[in-house]
Design an enzyme around this catalytic site. Structure first.
Site, PDB file in Angstrom:
ATOM      1  CG  HIS A   1      13.286   6.172 -52.716  1.00 16.49           C
ATOM      2  ND1 HIS A   1      12.540   7.317 -52.571  1.00 16.49           N
ATOM      3  CD2 HIS A   1      13.134   5.486 -51.562  1.00 16.49           C
ATOM      4  CE1 HIS A   1      11.965   7.329 -51.379  1.00 16.49           C
ATOM      5  NE2 HIS A   1      12.303   6.222 -50.754  1.00 16.49           N
TER       6      HIS A   1
ATOM      7  CG  HIS B   1       3.283   5.265 -51.449  1.00 14.04           C
ATOM      8  ND1 HIS B   1       3.733   5.648 -50.207  1.00 14.04           N
ATOM      9  CD2 HIS B   1       2.006   5.715 -51.521  1.00 14.04           C
ATOM     10  CE1 HIS B   1       2.775   6.290 -49.566  1.00 14.04           C
ATOM     11  NE2 HIS B   1       1.719   6.356 -50.336  1.00 14.04           N
TER      12      HIS B   1
ATOM     13  NE  ARG C   1       6.621  13.020 -50.864  1.00 14.67           N
ATOM     14  CZ  ARG C   1       6.719  12.981 -49.532  1.00 14.67           C
ATOM     15  NH1 ARG C   1       7.694  12.300 -48.972  1.00 14.67           N
ATOM     16  NH2 ARG C   1       5.876  13.620 -48.769  1.00 14.67           N
TER      17      ARG C   1
ATOM     18  CG  ASN D   1       8.894   1.011 -52.360  1.00  9.89           C
ATOM     19  OD1 ASN D   1       9.267   1.867 -53.153  1.00  9.89           O
ATOM     20  ND2 ASN D   1       7.897   1.212 -51.520  1.00  9.89           N
TER      21      ASN D   1
ATOM     22  NE  ARG E   1       4.213  10.447 -49.998  1.00  9.91           N
ATOM     23  CZ  ARG E   1       4.410  10.016 -48.760  1.00  9.91           C
ATOM     24  NH1 ARG E   1       5.072   8.911 -48.542  1.00  9.91           N
ATOM     25  NH2 ARG E   1       3.978  10.704 -47.728  1.00  9.91           N
TER      26      ARG E   1
ATOM     27  CD  GLU F   1       4.399  -3.767 -45.772  1.00 11.70           C
ATOM     28  OE1 GLU F   1       3.763  -4.000 -46.811  1.00 11.70           O
ATOM     29  OE2 GLU F   1       5.377  -2.998 -45.718  1.00 11.70           O
TER      30      GLU F   1
ATOM     31  CB  THR G   1       4.901   5.428 -44.773  1.00 11.37           C
ATOM     32  OG1 THR G   1       4.748   5.544 -46.178  1.00 11.37           O
ATOM     33  CG2 THR G   1       3.563   5.122 -44.146  1.00 11.37           C
TER      34      THR G   1
ATOM     35  CD  GLU H   1       4.008   1.170 -49.875  1.00  9.99           C
ATOM     36  OE1 GLU H   1       4.065   2.364 -49.506  1.00  9.99           O
ATOM     37  OE2 GLU H   1       4.939   0.390 -49.762  1.00  9.99           O
TER      38      GLU H   1
ATOM     39  CG  HIS I   1       8.961   1.937 -43.238  1.00 11.34           C
ATOM     40  ND1 HIS I   1       9.920   2.771 -42.749  1.00 11.34           N
ATOM     41  CD2 HIS I   1       8.198   2.678 -44.073  1.00 11.34           C
ATOM     42  CE1 HIS I   1       9.726   3.977 -43.260  1.00 11.34           C
ATOM     43  NE2 HIS I   1       8.690   3.952 -44.070  1.00 11.34           N
TER      44      HIS I   1
HETATM   45  N1  PXP Z   1       6.253  -0.845 -46.638  1.00 11.48           N
HETATM   46  C1  PXP Z   1       5.511   0.287 -46.664  1.00 11.48           C
HETATM   47  C2  PXP Z   1       4.072   0.195 -46.324  1.00 11.48           C
HETATM   48  C3  PXP Z   1       6.100   1.527 -47.008  1.00 11.48           C
HETATM   49  O1  PXP Z   1       5.347   2.636 -47.006  1.00 11.48           O
HETATM   50  C4  PXP Z   1       7.460   1.548 -47.363  1.00 11.48           C
HETATM   51  C5  PXP Z   1       8.095   2.839 -47.777  1.00 11.48           C
HETATM   52  O2  PXP Z   1       7.496   3.326 -48.934  1.00 11.48           O
HETATM   53  C6  PXP Z   1       8.170   0.346 -47.350  1.00 11.48           C
HETATM   54  C7  PXP Z   1       7.554  -0.837 -46.961  1.00 11.48           C
HETATM   55  C8  PXP Z   1       9.610   0.282 -47.734  1.00 11.48           C
HETATM   56  O3  PXP Z   1      10.361   1.003 -46.821  1.00 11.48           O
HETATM   57  P1  PXP Z   1      11.899   1.270 -47.114  1.00 11.48           P
HETATM   58  O4  PXP Z   1      11.963   2.173 -48.309  1.00 11.48           O
HETATM   59  O5  PXP Z   1      12.374   1.906 -45.857  1.00 11.48           O
HETATM   60  O6  PXP Z   1      12.529  -0.066 -47.384  1.00 11.48           O
END
Ligand code: PXP
Length: 243
Positions: A13, A46, A52, A10, A48, A154, A104, A73, A194
């Site tokens: 960030h 994602h 952001r 992901n 959003r 998931e 999330t 996402e 997550h």
């Molecule tokens: N899975 C989903 C559905 C998420 O919303 C996120 C965060 O955007 C992640 C995985 C990844 O989470 P993390 O950034 O804590 O690794």
């Protein structure tokens, strides 16, 4: 049982840092390409509602350059469903979204929104996208996910990741084990994610039925010190070694 667990990286960030200063860098496309070269099996982002971090332009450009596949996402809103129908990403993960949350915070309430989620699954499946529902390790939500026709779930590992004392960690881990088993018994592909990091990922990656993990924050954070490619390949190696 999947011998080879997959890593979805992901990159939200990377965009968070860019948006913090309104600059043209760091570039999420560069992160996507480096992640793929370092062993990522898919790239997750994602889009959003409040934009952001990831912007539409990121999604469109990254879709064009990926050599693996995109996991988009998104919230279950008319605008996002329409956007995804046109984009046709390989995967979509439907997540709940609240403007005031830091990230999330919980799983999707599939049980409470069966009609809307079923309709979304049908529309996205019709354009060739594989739909996943991000849900808590809750057996009723898993039943509902199978009923609305989502081929993938998931499992939200955030509560496990956040737990501090051993008893809570064990309780949360057990919920995940039961959820994975239940999902697989219903014929679903089971992913998880997550809050996973270089310490807690091993316990989750060792669950043989899990197909893919989606990990962002820990990899981007580690990348500050090791570089992005090293951060991705270290995570992937930990996951593979756990099997
Ligand atoms: N899975 C989903 C559905 C998420 O919303 C996120 C965060 O955007 C992640 C995985 C990844 O989470 P993390 O950034 O804590 O690794």
């Amino acid at each position: 049982m999947h011998k080879r667990i997959r890593l979805g990286v992901n990159i939200d960030h990377i965009a968070t840092v860019r948006q913090a200063r309104g600059t043209r860098y760091p570039e999420p496309i560069q992160a996507a390409i480096e992640a793929e070269q370092a062993g990522a099996d898919s790239i997750t982002l994602h889009l959003r509602e409040d934009r952001r971090h990831i912007q539409e332009r990121d999604v469109l450009l990254i879709k064009d350059v990926l050599q693996t596949h995109m996991n988009l996402e998104m919230a279950v809103t008319p605008a996002m469903v329409q956007f995804a129908e046109q984009l046709k990403p390989h995967d979509v993960c439907l997540v709940p979204e609240r403007r005031e949350e830091l990230t999330t915070e919980g799983g999707l309430n599939v049980l409470g929104n069966m009609e809307q989620i079923q309709d979304t699954c049908q529309r996205l499946t019709a354009v060739g996208t594989k739909v996943s529902l991000f849900i808590d390790p809750d057996l009723k939500q898993i039943d509902a996910s199978a009923k609305v026709g989502s081929p993938v779930i998931e499992i939200h590992t955030g509560h496990f990741a956040d737990a501090i004392d051993n008893k809570t960690i064990q309780q949360e881990y057990k919920k995940i084990l039961l959820a994975v088993e239940h999902g697989v018994n219903l014929g679903l592909q089971v992913n998880a994610g997550h809050g996973l990091n270089y310490h807690n990922v091993i316990d989750i990656a060792m669950i043989p039925e899990i197909f893919e993990l989606n990990i962002g924050h820990a990899i981007v954070s580690r990348a500050l010190f090791t570089g992005f490619a090293a951060a991705v390949s270290e995570m992937k190696q930990l996951m593979l070694d756990a099997r």
